[in-house]
Scaffold this motif. Structure first.
Motif, PDB file in Angstrom:
ATOM      1  N   GLU A   1       0.819  -1.142   0.080  1.00  0.00           N
ATOM      2  CA  GLU A   1       0.053   0.038   0.096  1.00  0.00           C
ATOM      3  C   GLU A   1       0.895   1.248   0.006  1.00  0.00           C
ATOM      4  OE1 GLU A   1      -2.909   0.088   3.069  1.00  0.00           O
ATOM      5  OE2 GLU A   1      -3.163  -2.101   3.110  1.00  0.00           O
TER       6      GLU A   1
ATOM      7  N   VAL B   1       0.202   4.768   5.914  1.00  0.00           N
ATOM      8  CA  VAL B   1      -0.188   3.537   5.976  1.00  0.00           C
ATOM      9  C   VAL B   1      -0.094   2.862   7.253  1.00  0.00           C
ATOM     10  CG1 VAL B   1       0.560   1.395   4.986  1.00  0.00           C
ATOM     11  CG2 VAL B   1       0.257   3.532   3.452  1.00  0.00           C
TER      12      VAL B   1
ATOM     13  N   ARG C   1      -2.960   3.525   9.572  1.00  0.00           N
ATOM     14  CA  ARG C   1      -4.261   2.476   9.223  1.00  0.00           C
ATOM     15  C   ARG C   1      -4.287   1.095   9.583  1.00  0.00           C
ATOM     16  NH1 ARG C   1      -3.692   5.030   3.788  1.00  0.00           N
ATOM     17  NH2 ARG C   1      -3.178   2.932   3.023  1.00  0.00           N
TER      18      ARG C   1
END
Length: 242
Positions: free
Chosen positions: A86, A111, A114
């Motif tokens: 990602e 990222v 998250r």
């Protein structure tokens, strides 16, 4: 369109060969296992992640998971590589390499935040899955396009991971196993008030800057950290090429 050449497995590879579906009545795939593991990690954290829980969520037995991924440790390698996939990296622009490196650092932090406990999961692992290799390749492309000497490019690449992982590990509180420690604005205010009350004759400098201890804006702190890292790297590059 031609197929990409196969990436050789590292010598410490813990995965069995990709077996696809073992039989028609067992639709579980390696991708499905990784996806469910990441979902559970985000929801419940690393300590609650087990092969049994993943199997239950997928409606299968743990033996089916081991057939596809070999072990829990190998599965965690796959989960880490999935998250690394990602991470955004721009195409190299030699005139903007320093700004691009800062953008990469901010993207890494976004990222990581998250995905719960992903930095904890990464500790002690050497990320060399397909996504990790591609990510490192693209970072090195940005650095080398900007004229960063090869030895400094590799060190800079490694340090970027250390800086971002270290900051986010502290920021997210992943290593704090208790709920007793205040965080954020509350912690900043408590520290400020405590330092303000210290004897000024013994701690004159700390008391003088006490108000600034209440600054808990992590975006501001991280931006300064990445700026200092990249600006220092750029200064080394200028010195090396002068």
């Amino acid at each position: 369109m031609t197929d990409q050449p196969a990436i050789p497995a590292p010598p410490w590879q813990r995965l069995p060969p990709d077996r696809g579906q073992r039989r028609r009545r067992d639709p579980i795939t390696r991708d499905a296992i990784v996806g469910k593991a990441l979902e559970l990690l985000d929801r419940d954290g690393l300590d609650a992640l087990s092969m049994r829980r993943i199997a239950d969520e997928l409606g299968t037995g743990a033996a089916s998971l081991y057939w596809h991924v070999g072990s829990k440790d190998a599965l965690l390698d796959l989960v880490l590589d999935e998250v690394i996939g990602e991470l955004p990296v721009p195409d190299p622009d030699p005139e903007r390499w320093a700004d691009q490196l800062k953008e990469i650092g901010h993207g890494m932090r976004a990222v990581i935040l998250r995905h719960r406990d992903i930095v904890r999961l990464s500790v002690g692992r050497i990320p060399v899955g397909p996504n990790a290799l591609e990510f490192s390749e693209r970072i090195l492309a940005v650095l080398r396009a900007g004229g960063v000497p090869d030895d400094l490019a590799v060190l800079g690449h490694h340090l970027l991971f250390s800086i971002v992982n270290g900051f986010t590990l502290d920021e997210s509180g992943e290593l704090d196993s208790t709920e007793s420690h205040p965080r954020g604005d509350e912690a900043g205010a408590m520290v400020r008030d405590y330092i303000t009350a210290l004897p000024a004759d013994r701690f004159p400098n700390m008391v003088a800057v006490a108000d600034h201890y209440a600054i808990t804006d992590n975006d501001r702190r991280f931006a300064l950290l990445i700026d200092l890292y990249v600006d220092g790297l750029a200064a080394r590059v200028r010195a090396a090429t002068a």
